[in-house]
Design an enzyme around this catalytic site. Structure first.
Site, PDB file in Angstrom:
ATOM      1  N   ASP A 159       0.856  -1.187   0.000  1.00 58.26           N
ATOM      2  CA  ASP A 159       0.000   0.000   0.000  1.00 58.26           C
ATOM      3  C   ASP A 159       0.891   1.234   0.000  1.00 58.26           C
ATOM      4  OD1 ASP A 159      -2.298   1.522   0.038  1.00 58.26           O
ATOM      5  OD2 ASP A 159      -2.604   1.351   2.202  1.00 58.26           O
ATOM      6  N   GLY A 216       1.510   4.962   0.289  1.00 58.86           N
ATOM      7  CA  GLY A 216       0.778   6.040   0.940  1.00 58.86           C
ATOM      8  C   GLY A 216      -0.305   5.457   1.823  1.00 58.86           C
ATOM      9  N   CYS A 217       0.097   4.699   2.835  1.00 56.38           N
ATOM     10  CA  CYS A 217      -0.836   3.828   3.560  1.00 56.38           C
ATOM     11  C   CYS A 217      -1.693   4.544   4.589  1.00 56.38           C
ATOM     12  CB  CYS A 217      -0.078   2.690   4.238  1.00 56.38           C
ATOM     13  SG  CYS A 217       1.075   3.238   5.529  1.00 56.38           S
ATOM     14  N   GLY A 258      -3.395   3.135   8.025  1.00 58.76           N
ATOM     15  CA  GLY A 258      -3.244   1.695   7.960  1.00 58.76           C
ATOM     16  C   GLY A 258      -4.482   0.839   7.835  1.00 58.76           C
ATOM     17  N   THR A 291       4.661   5.255   4.156  1.00 54.64           N
ATOM     18  CA  THR A 291       4.173   6.603   4.411  1.00 54.64           C
ATOM     19  C   THR A 291       5.356   7.530   4.670  1.00 54.64           C
ATOM     20  OG1 THR A 291       2.784   8.009   5.836  1.00 54.64           O
ATOM     21  CG2 THR A 291       3.882   6.144   6.882  1.00 54.64           C
ATOM     22  N   GLU A 343       3.710  10.771  12.091  1.00 48.05           N
ATOM     23  CA  GLU A 343       2.519  10.526  12.920  1.00 48.05           C
ATOM     24  C   GLU A 343       1.793   9.267  12.452  1.00 48.05           C
ATOM     25  OE1 GLU A 343       0.643  12.498  15.366  1.00 48.05           O
ATOM     26  OE2 GLU A 343       2.384  13.757  15.787  1.00 48.05           O
ATOM     27  N   CYS A 370     -14.158  22.002  -0.966  1.00 48.27           N
ATOM     28  CA  CYS A 370     -13.889  20.743  -1.659  1.00 48.27           C
ATOM     29  C   CYS A 370     -15.187  20.001  -1.957  1.00 48.27           C
ATOM     30  CB  CYS A 370     -12.955  19.868  -0.831  1.00 48.27           C
ATOM     31  SG  CYS A 370     -11.241  20.418  -0.850  1.00 48.27           S
TER      32      CYS A 370
END
Length: 396
Positions: free
Chosen positions: A170, A172-173, A176, A194, A198, A356
């Site tokens: 994955d 850009g996980c 999780g 990632t 953090e 957005c």
């Protein structure tokens, strides 16, 4: 004063719904036919040169600073600006693209951490318990946000047609949820990448707490600095919007690199059907280095890097609803947010979520899931789409 005539011309063509505008001198004017659906108050004039240089930055900063107040539905107001071809959101007279941005590994880490390392405590306030910060999948209007996010995760994994015992990366996980669901529910051995410290700490703790050390690993590193191992499946959600226009081809090159021959990838991200674009205010305050690629732009890069498309699915309306849920959560927990951030940040974040949602609502941007294979399209997949929904049908 030159400001008044400029503002009249500027605002007269900016919305496709009637609005009332009260200027800094206390005088009000109505624009559009019918009863005004929103009331915009300018407490002071914004310099014309700032608006003509970059309207989104100038107006966004004025709203953050309380120089502009909106009485009415802000999401609807921004939607009407996107829907009006002559508005400052779309008219070439007012649109100014940003200069080419740096996306070195150092700059990419800085950009990612400036957004995602605001702090897990902040995101916990308004995200759902899965800590999923991407478009949800609303199988029913009665779904909770958490249900819709788990729908999305399972929808992505099902599309891969995964076989237990195989491997998944994955890219850009996030926090999780996708990679760990793939391990727990689908029997895969998973790895996640990632650039957010953090997020890395959070995923590492989840792996330990849930006893998944033997099937799950998370890495704090750039996707371009990962090892040469190949996987049966690759997923990447909300990632390619951060790599920059100049690095899109390289991003898909690495997707190909990490896939085994005839491997399958599901790439999910914000895409413009009208072609790629930047937004000045979003880039300055929310996602530094961000670029929303065009649909055909991504397809070209996929094919140029030796992969083929098996399926495309657009989720525009799903992301609009997701953002509306996030903004509702955010505003319902303002007392908690105020303990972390000042009023300017709060106005900025609220504007970001509402704007957005409006952009998706108006079709200015979209979300697309690209199901791709390394080799002939769908080589390792069933002939029809039914397999994507088999588990869903069993549960209904």
């Amino acid at each position: 004063m030159l400001e008044k005539p400029f503002y009249r011309q500027f605002l007269k063509h900016s919305f496709n719904m009637p609005v009332k505008v009260t200027y800094w001198d206390g005088k009000s004017e109505d624009y559009g036919e019918g009863e005004p659906q929103a009331h915009i108050t300018f407490k002071e004039p914004i310099p014309i040169r700032q608006i003509t240089k970059n309207a989104s930055i100038a107006l966004g900063e004025a709203y953050m600073d309380g120089k502009i107040e909106i009485d009415g539905n802000l999401e609807d107001l921004v939607t009407s600006a996107y829907e009006n071809a002559n508005s400052f959101m779309r008219n070439s007279k007012f649109i100014k693209f940003l200069p080419k941005q740096s996306h070195s590994e150092k700059e990419s880490m800085k950009d990612v951490q400036s957004h995602y390392d605001i702090g897990n405590d902040f995101y916990k306030i308004w995200l759902d318990p899965t800590m999923t910060y991407s478009c949800a999948y609303w199988e029913s209007p009665n779904d909770t946000l958490e249900q819709a996010q788990m729908n999305k995760v399972r929808h992505i994994i099902r599309k891969l047609n995964p076989n237990p015992g195989r491997t998944l990366l994955d890219i850009g996980c996030g926090w999780g949820t996708l990679m760990l669901t793939a391990a727990k529910e689908f029997g895969l051995t998973v790895a996640g990448i990632t650039l957010s410290k953090e997020q890395y700490d959070y995923v590492q703790k989840r792996i330990q707490d849930e006893g998944l050390d033997d099937v799950a690993t998370v890495y704090l590193r750039d996707y371009r600095e990962y090892d040469n191992e190949q996987y049966d499946y690759v997923t990447s959600v909300g990632m390619f919007e951060h790599v920059g226009k100049e690095n899109l081809g390289e991003y898909f090159k690495y997707v190909n690199k990490y896939l085994k021959p005839n491997g399958v990838a599901l790439i999910h991200g914000i895409t413009r059907q009208q072609g790629g674009a930047y937004n000045g205010w979003i880039n300055k305050y929310i996602f530094p280095g961000g670029y929303v690629p065009g649909l055909t732009e991504n397809i070209d890069h996929i094919v140029e890097n030796g992969m083929q498309i098996f399926d495309l699915e657009t989720l525009r309306r799903h992301y609009q609803v997701t953002l509306e849920h996030w903004d509702k959560n955010f505003n319902e927990h303002l007392d908690e947010v105020k303990q972390l951030f000042d009023e300017r940040f709060i106005r900025m974040w609220d504007l970001y979520l509402k704007a957005c949602a409006a952009s998706f609502k108006a079709g200015n941007i979209d979300v697309v899931q690209y199901l791709i294979s390394k080799g002939p399209s769908g080589h390792a997949l069933p002939m029809t789409r039914e397999y994507m929904y088999e588990d869903l049908e069993k549960n209904n």
